[in-house]
Design an enzyme around this catalytic site. Structure first.
Site, PDB file in Angstrom:
ATOM      1  CB  SER A 154      33.209  45.996  36.048  1.00 49.86           C
ATOM      2  OG  SER A 154      32.970  46.751  34.880  1.00 49.86           O
ATOM      3  CE1 TYR A 167      32.412  41.689  33.648  1.00 50.81           C
ATOM      4  CE2 TYR A 167      31.942  43.966  33.040  1.00 50.81           C
ATOM      5  CZ  TYR A 167      32.804  43.022  33.546  1.00 50.81           C
ATOM      6  OH  TYR A 167      34.065  43.384  33.943  1.00 50.81           O
ATOM      7  CE  LYS A 171      33.537  41.573  36.935  1.00 57.79           C
ATOM      8  NZ  LYS A 171      34.583  40.808  37.659  1.00 57.79           N
TER       9      LYS A 171
END
Length: 264
Positions: A154, A167, A171
């Site tokens: 991401s 997150y 990632k």
């Protein structure tokens, strides 16, 4: 002299077999359809059987085989089942797409260490474990026809933004894992990644009011959000012979944004 036919053939996957996790919807579904259109047989894995059955019918309508595996890649035994399914059904595995993962925004002061660790585990460990299990099949073609692993990471891995410590960190770990495994498995397996920016999927749609979407598009140099087809096209390139001299790299597909376009 390279002809148009020669060039087009470098984006084909005829006779190949691919395995895609998180394939039921969104980016994973689009990648599965792109691979089938390019000539590959496709094993599709996700937790919801109905989504997979619908996708399988589309794959089979294009003349390719689909293997449906309803499984949670975070559970014991599921990953072995995926690899063995490919071995038993297709007799080979040429492409692995680690697409399962994800997490929402988080407040670091309200996120427990256990919750933080869970986000890390969900986004990194299945990709590592499945790659490890798949490598013996992926390297069967040798250095002349190396297998391909594609990790869906991401843009959050490189943006500095609020509310994404879980997150974004997960990632970023997956992005670095991509670089390291590429060194471990070369030259018989290539390992690359795609780092999408905001892509219009069911997961994102619940946040996209007209005002939010307009603000995001204005902050994106190419003036639109991504589509699942944008990501699928990149995944086809990374799976196909066209990218045969590429490993350990991350394709950043974000409309040209160099910082988050979320209206904070």
């Amino acid at each position: 002299m390279v002809t148009n036919a020669d060039l087009a053939s470098r984006f084909r996957l005829d006779g190949k077999a691919a395995l895609i996790t998180g394939a039921g919807r969104g980016i994973g579904r689009a990648i599965a359809l792109a691979y089938a259109a390019a000539g590959a047989d496709v094993a599709i894995a996700a937790r919801t059987r109905a989504d997979l059955d619908s996708l399988a019918r589309e794959i089979e309508s294009s003349g390719r085989r689909a293997l449906v595996i309803a499984a949670d890649v975070g559970t014991a035994g599921a990953l072995e089942m995926l690899v063995e399914g490919c071995r038993n059904t297709f007799g080979r595995l040429d492409v692995l797409v680690n697409n399962a993962g994800g997490a929402g925004p988080n407040d670091p002061l309200k996120t427990t260490p256990e919750q933080f660790l869970k986000t890390l585990e969900w986004n990194v460990l299945p990709a590592f474990a499945l790659t490890r299990l798949a490598v013996p099949l992926l390297r069967a073609g040798g250095a002349e026809q190396p297998g391909s692993v594609i990790n869906i990471t991401s843009a959050a891995a490189r943006y500095a933004q609020r509310s994404f410590s879980g997150y974004g960190t997960a990632k970023a770990a997956l992005t670095q894992l991509t670089r390291l495994l590429a060194q471990d498995f070369a030259p018989t397996v290539r390992v690359n990644a795609i780092a999408p920016g905001p892509v219009v999927t069911d997961a994102l749609a619940k946040y996209l009011t007209a005002d939010v979407r307009g603000a995001m598009e204005r902050r994106t140099p190419l003036a639109r959000l991504g589509t699942v087809e944008d990501i699928a096209a990149a995944a086809l390139y990374l799976a196909a012979p066209a990218s045969s001299w590429m490993t350990g790299k991350t394709l950043e597909l974000d409309g040209g944004a160099e910082a988050t376009v979320w209206p904070l």
